[in-house]
Motif scaffolding. Structure first.
Motif, PDB file in Angstrom:
ATOM      1  N   TYR A  76       0.827  -1.221   0.000  1.00 26.36           N
ATOM      2  CA  TYR A  76       0.000   0.000   0.000  1.00 26.36           C
ATOM      3  C   TYR A  76       0.860   1.269   0.000  1.00 26.36           C
ATOM      4  O   TYR A  76       0.653   2.174   0.820  1.00 26.36           O
ATOM      5  N   ASP A 139     -14.391   1.103   7.259  1.00 24.06           N
ATOM      6  CA  ASP A 139     -14.015   1.482   5.902  1.00 24.06           C
ATOM      7  C   ASP A 139     -15.236   1.819   5.050  1.00 24.06           C
ATOM      8  O   ASP A 139     -16.319   1.291   5.261  1.00 24.06           O
ATOM      9  N   GLU A 142     -16.068   1.694  -0.943  1.00 27.17           N
ATOM     10  CA  GLU A 142     -14.999   1.678  -1.963  1.00 27.17           C
ATOM     11  C   GLU A 142     -13.739   1.000  -1.412  1.00 27.17           C
ATOM     12  O   GLU A 142     -13.104   0.188  -2.093  1.00 27.17           O
ATOM     13  N   VAL A 143     -13.399   1.332  -0.161  1.00 25.08           N
ATOM     14  CA  VAL A 143     -12.205   0.739   0.469  1.00 25.08           C
ATOM     15  C   VAL A 143     -12.418  -0.763   0.671  1.00 25.08           C
ATOM     16  O   VAL A 143     -11.513  -1.579   0.439  1.00 25.08           O
ATOM     17  N   LYS A 145     -14.265  -2.726  -1.128  1.00 25.98           N
ATOM     18  CA  LYS A 145     -14.135  -3.373  -2.450  1.00 25.98           C
ATOM     19  C   LYS A 145     -12.656  -3.542  -2.804  1.00 25.98           C
ATOM     20  O   LYS A 145     -12.231  -4.598  -3.279  1.00 25.98           O
ATOM     21  N   LYS A 146     -11.859  -2.507  -2.518  1.00 25.89           N
ATOM     22  CA  LYS A 146     -10.407  -2.559  -2.783  1.00 25.89           C
ATOM     23  C   LYS A 146      -9.763  -3.683  -1.983  1.00 25.89           C
ATOM     24  O   LYS A 146      -8.937  -4.431  -2.474  1.00 25.89           O
ATOM     25  N   ARG A 147     -10.145  -3.774  -0.689  1.00 31.55           N
ATOM     26  CA  ARG A 147      -9.561  -4.792   0.197  1.00 31.55           C
ATOM     27  C   ARG A 147      -9.914  -6.199  -0.277  1.00 31.55           C
ATOM     28  O   ARG A 147      -9.101  -7.114  -0.189  1.00 31.55           O
ATOM     29  N   ASP A 149     -10.603  -7.096  -3.443  1.00 28.96           N
ATOM     30  CA  ASP A 149      -9.815  -7.375  -4.656  1.00 28.96           C
ATOM     31  C   ASP A 149      -8.388  -7.771  -4.275  1.00 28.96           C
ATOM     32  O   ASP A 149      -7.821  -8.715  -4.815  1.00 28.96           O
ATOM     33  N   LEU A 150      -7.844  -7.019  -3.313  1.00 25.86           N
ATOM     34  CA  LEU A 150      -6.480  -7.282  -2.861  1.00 25.86           C
ATOM     35  C   LEU A 150      -6.394  -8.654  -2.178  1.00 25.86           C
ATOM     36  O   LEU A 150      -5.403  -9.387  -2.356  1.00 25.86           O
ATOM     37  N   GLU A 153      -6.120 -11.324  -4.674  1.00 26.92           N
ATOM     38  CA  GLU A 153      -4.770 -11.340  -5.244  1.00 26.92           C
ATOM     39  C   GLU A 153      -3.816 -12.051  -4.266  1.00 26.92           C
ATOM     40  O   GLU A 153      -3.025 -12.912  -4.652  1.00 26.92           O
TER      41      GLU A 153
END
Ligand code: 5GP
Length: 201
Positions: A76, A139, A142-143, A145-147, A149-150, A153
């Motif tokens: 990050y 959170d 949006e955050v 959703k980011k977490r 996706d991460l 990964e």
């Protein structure tokens, strides 16, 4: 002297890694948690030298240049790294050492110490992880959703780890972690010197 072992624990955010690791350190006095260096800003409630050693970017980059890190990575947009001397000193005491680091650091540690044991903690499912992140209420959507996706990964690197622990039931997951960490202590190679002294052969 029996040298301790290196354990690396990796998990996506929201998996309950820190709670598990703190519980483990409470019940197992033979295991020490390594304190990393980071350039990320200190969060409320955190203490310098306890949660992390918080350092400016230029100081971190000087440490990189001086080869002071066993491993380091950018997570990050912030640097995180494990100081080589901290680890050497811990291992010399015979205690096991736990590194709570990301998958990039885990892979670097395994290259340097093939005997290190890599443990990946997983949520039972992506739906449950999403539920847990929503319940934390810390959170924005949006955050979250980011977490997520991460997390996907990060989970794609789990096959490179030695052990996978699913944190569905907390007590079970803690027991799994404890078993993984305790069993190598009873390896003949690790016990033999003491046993020979005790029984004089
Ligand atoms: P946080 O900023 O939330 O404490 O940590 C963010 C991420 O950095 C987590 O995945 C954590 O495991 C990872 N991390 C913490 N310390 C280290 C370290 O020394 N090296 C590496 N490679 N990752 C770290």
């Amino acid at each position: 002297m029996n040298r301790g072992k290196i354990y690396v624990i990796c998990a996506p955010s929201g998996t309950g890694k820190s709670t598990l690791v703190n519980a483990l350190c409470k019940v197992d006095s033979q295991v020490q948690l390594s304190i990393s260096h980071t350039t990320r800003p200190i969060r409320p409630g955190e203490v310098d030298g306890v949660n992390y050693f918080f350092v400016p970017v230029d100081a971190f980059e000087t440490m990189i240049g001086d080869n002071e890190f066993l491993e380091y990575a950018k997570v990050y947009d912030n640097y995180y790294g494990t100081n080589i001397n901290t680890i050497k000193n811990f291992l010399a005491t015979g205690k096991d050492i736990l590194l709570e680091i990301d998958w990039q650091g885990a892979e670097q540690v395994k290259k340097l110490f093939p005997d290190a044991i890599l443990i990946f903690i997983l949520p039972p499912s992506l739906e449950i992880l999403s539920e847990r992140l929503h319940k934390r209420n810390t959170d924005s959507l949006e955050v979250i959703k980011k977490r997520l996706d991460l997390a996907l990964e990060e989970i794609s690197h789990a096959p490179n780890f030695d052990y996978l622990v699913i944190n569905d039931n907390f007590d079970e997951a803690l027991l799994d972690l404890r078993s993984i960490i305790r069993a190598p202590r009873n390896k003949t190679t690790r016990m033999l010197t003491t046993i020979k002294q005790t029984f004089n052969f």
